[in-house]
Write an enzyme that holds these catalytic residues in place. Structure first.
Site, mmCIF file in Angstrom:
data_model
loop_
_atom_site.group_PDB
_atom_site.id
_atom_site.type_symbol
_atom_site.label_atom_id
_atom_site.label_comp_id
_atom_site.label_asym_id
_atom_site.label_seq_id
_atom_site.Cartn_x
_atom_site.Cartn_y
_atom_site.Cartn_z
ATOM 1 N N GLY A 218 0.501 -1.350 0.070
ATOM 2 C CA GLY A 218 -0.273 0.413 -0.109
ATOM 3 C C GLY A 218 1.062 1.475 -0.059
ATOM 4 N N GLY A 219 1.908 1.786 0.751
ATOM 5 C CA GLY A 219 2.775 2.758 0.664
ATOM 6 C C GLY A 219 3.393 2.451 -0.675
ATOM 7 N N SER A 267 7.206 6.161 11.390
ATOM 8 C CA SER A 267 6.274 5.169 10.838
ATOM 9 C C SER A 267 6.751 4.004 12.005
ATOM 10 C CB SER A 267 6.131 4.876 9.381
ATOM 11 O OG SER A 267 6.433 5.186 8.397
ATOM 12 N N CYS A 269 6.223 4.348 15.413
ATOM 13 C CA CYS A 269 6.573 4.901 16.544
ATOM 14 C C CYS A 269 5.821 5.180 17.573
ATOM 15 C CB CYS A 269 7.354 5.741 16.331
ATOM 16 S SG CYS A 269 9.178 5.485 15.595
ATOM 17 N N ALA A 382 2.334 -5.864 9.247
ATOM 18 C CA ALA A 382 1.044 -6.109 8.694
ATOM 19 C C ALA A 382 0.058 -4.793 9.425
ATOM 20 C CB ALA A 382 0.445 -7.092 9.443
#
Ligand code: SPV
Ligand code: MN
Length: 629
Positions: A218-219, A267, A269, A382
């Site tokens: 997705g990213g 991301s 964190c 995930a």
């Protein structure tokens, strides 16, 4: 142009496209229909049937499978396609332009790879064309954009995550100002991209376009996520506003007051979990546009859904998410473990199943990959995808076209040994320099590569910069200068450890930090003035721990958490200065603020030693400010 569109867009699809009177749009689509050569093309006009169709297509093509709970599906990306591939992101920048060391500019001539890789790439596939609005509908904050993809999973995810844009394009008329995304999953093996070695993401800043190919994660593929963010950072810079990697949330203070905070974290964190704290309300968890309005900073959530991380989500710490992830509503899980009975497992979600199906195929405990590494049941990256409206804690201002005023900005990363759990900067400039621009974090599974390495990540936005870093920092400094009362800038650190490597805080302690920051933003509580910022007084935290979490907060814990770690701070100042000294055109004030911080740290060490307990510092009353950065 019309020929190719007439051939591939049949019936209502052709009508839908041509009832938008936008020649730039028609040319863009015709060019890539011709090049990618799909079997046919579906044009989405944002009807409920269209959205339903994507979900059905995703299941029919095997890109998603239905799970036991109604509305839940699962999607798998390829084994080597489990995170953002930053190495494969290349910028097409104007000839002769120097964007600095942090921007991966394509070499001259490399551009020609794009048509070569895209030629006939959609043969045998259906192309989907979807229109979105980045930001609330009918808002001066928002940007229209179009996504082309041959993945029904990408289309399905996008309609959960972004506001509809077909009507926005009607309003836009013939304006060429919109973002354009093309994604092609490429040749498939089973249901995953076969040619991940040819995974590429090209960002064309001149034409506001992004081309992504041979990938499904997705990213890398949902254009409106981090690909649009890169285009928007560039556009914001030209127009003097900001695009940030931040959550946006309502913090509920005394007397039913709601104040809005943004928070930038790399991301994995704790960004999403902060924005979802019990008792508070969420506007968004990932991307904001910030503009000046009546002398204040206003923010909107660019998205309307969450593409969030599952790792570690558990019923105790994340009750709201846990509930929605186990109730009937539309949720796409990705890269989790699915058991025989159609249930999903991720780390933290109870007992580890012994077998199931995951991103490596049939899985069993102890399974190893080709490199001999043990395969975890669910990937650490995930994710779940859902519409914010599925949550019970969504803030009522989510779709306000005016955005919300921002009272505070929070920066946080994975830092085992330097920053205290929460601290306020002295002022805007001090905050921008020593918190935002000095942010470092240990790497995580959200991007491909080794984990656990401390990395410089200014404003948690380094991976997404599309302008030189010096200009980005300057934009931040300038933004606050023009505000009558700029938001307070805070740092938080959820990852501080003791000498034995044990975390010093529990996951839900952040609920207390939020309440303290809210009181500070309204000058309702005092603080201790340290060389690096303002930290909470023990008595205030003790009260808040009791009230918010019903927990005792022993003084010993406070002292251990909030002591000033001078050697680690000095080392950090040195590291950050060294980085910025290598970058041309950095505003002088950045060096000055860091040198002053070093001076204050040295003076404190002289007086009190390397590790200084909070009691050594002065109390500053609520509303009083002393140090000038
Ligand atoms: C992140 O990793 O910061 C995310 C997910 O929000 S991604 O779309 O991969 O960027
Ligand atoms: Mn993110």
């Amino acid at each position: 142009m019309k020929n190719v569109l007439e051939e591939k867009l049949r019936g209502k699809n052709y009508e839908r496209l041509f009832s938008l009177n936008n020649p730039t749009l028609h040319r863009f689509i015709a060019k890539y229909v011709e090049l990618c050569n799909p079997d046919d093309v579906f044009v989405c006009a944002d009807s409920p049937e269209d959205f339903h169709y994507f979900r059905e297509q995703a299941v029919a093509h095997g890109e998603e499978r239905k799970l036991a709970i109604k509305g839940h599906t699962v999607h798998f990306d390829g084994y080597y396609d489990q995170g953002r591939d930053e190495k494969s992101v290349r910028f097409l920048v104007p000839k002769g332009a120097n964007y600095g060391a942090y921007i991966n500019a394509a070499a001259e001539g490399e551009e020609s790879e794009i048509p070569n890789l895209l030629r006939n790439i959609m043969q045998g596939h259906r192309m989907y064309i979807c229109f979105f609005c980045l930001g609330p509908n009918n808002s001066e904050f928002s940007l229209p954009s179009v996504q082309i993809t041959d993945s029904s999973y990408v289309a399905h995810s996008s309609v959960l995550l972004y506001r509809p844009g077909y009507k926005e394009f009607k309003r836009l008329g013939d304006s060429p100002m919109f973002f354009k995304f093309l994604h092609a999953e490429g040749e498939l093996e089973g249901r995953v991209s076969r040619n991940v070695h040819l995974r590429r993401i090209y960002i064309d800043l001149k034409n506001d376009a992004v081309y992504s190919m041979n990938t499904q994660y997705g990213g890398n593929t949902i254009g409106h996520k981090k690909l649009a963010m890169r285009l928007a950072i560039h556009q914001a810079s030209e127009e003097h506003w900001l695009t940030e990697h931040m959550f946006l949330m309502g913090v509920h203070g005394p007397k039913k007051r709601v104040s809005y905070f943004t928070g930038a974290f790399p991301s994995l964190c704790g960004k999403t979990s902060t924005s979802m704290m019990k008792g508070e309300t969420i506007v968004g968890d990932d991307i904001v546009y910030l503009k000046k309005k009546s002398g204040e900073m206003h923010a909107v959530n660019v998205e309307k859904g969450i593409f969030g991380i599952l790792d570690g989500i558990n019923p105790k710490d994340d009750p709201i998410l846990w509930k929605v992830l186990h109730s009937p509503s539309e949720v796409i899980f990705s890269n989790v473990l699915v058991t025989e009975d159609g249930k999903v497992y991720w780390r933290g979600a109870g007992d580890v199943p012994k077998k199931g199906f995951n991103y490596s195929g049939e899985w069993f405990l102890g399974k190893k990959d080709a490199e001999g590494n043990e395969i975890l049941p669910a990937h650490k990256n995930a994710r779940f995808t859902l519409d914010l409206k599925s949550l019970g804690n969504v803030d009522p201002e989510l779709d306000n076209p005016e955005g919300v005023p921002v009272s505070g900005i929070i920066y946080g990363g994975r830092d085992s040994d330097t920053w205290v759990p929460v601290e306020e900067s002295f002022d805007w400039v001090h905050g921008v320099v020593t918190k935002g621009a000095s942010l470092e974090s240990e790497t995580t599974a959200a991007a491909l590569g080794k984990e656990g390495i401390r990395k410089f990540n200014p404003m948690a936005n380094l991976s997404f910069l599309s302008i030189p870093l010096d200009r980005y920092v300057k934009n931040h400094l300038n933004f606050g200068r023009d505000l009558e009362s700029p938001p307070r800038i805070f740092s938080v650190n959820y990852f501080l450890k003791d000498a034995k490597g044990k975390f010093l805080n529990e996951k839900d302690d952040k609920a207390v930090w939020l309440k303290w920051m809210d009181l500070r933003a309204h000058d309702e509580v005092g603080a201790m003035e340290t060389p690096t910022g303002m930290i909470p007084e023990y008595d205030d935290l003790k009260k808040l721990f009791k009230k918010v979490l019903k927990k005792n907060y022993p003084k010993k814990e406070y002292v251990e958490q909030f002591k000033l770690r001078v050697p680690e701070h000095l080392a950090k100042v040195d590291r950050i200065l060294e980085i910025y000294r290598k970058i041309p055109n950095i505003p002088k004030v950045l060096y000055e603020v860091l040198e002053k911080q070093r001076g204050r740290l040295m003076a404190a060490r002289e007086k009190f030693g390397d590790y200084i307990e909070p009691a050594k510092f002065h109390v500053v009353q609520a509303g009083e400010r002393r140090v000038k950065s």
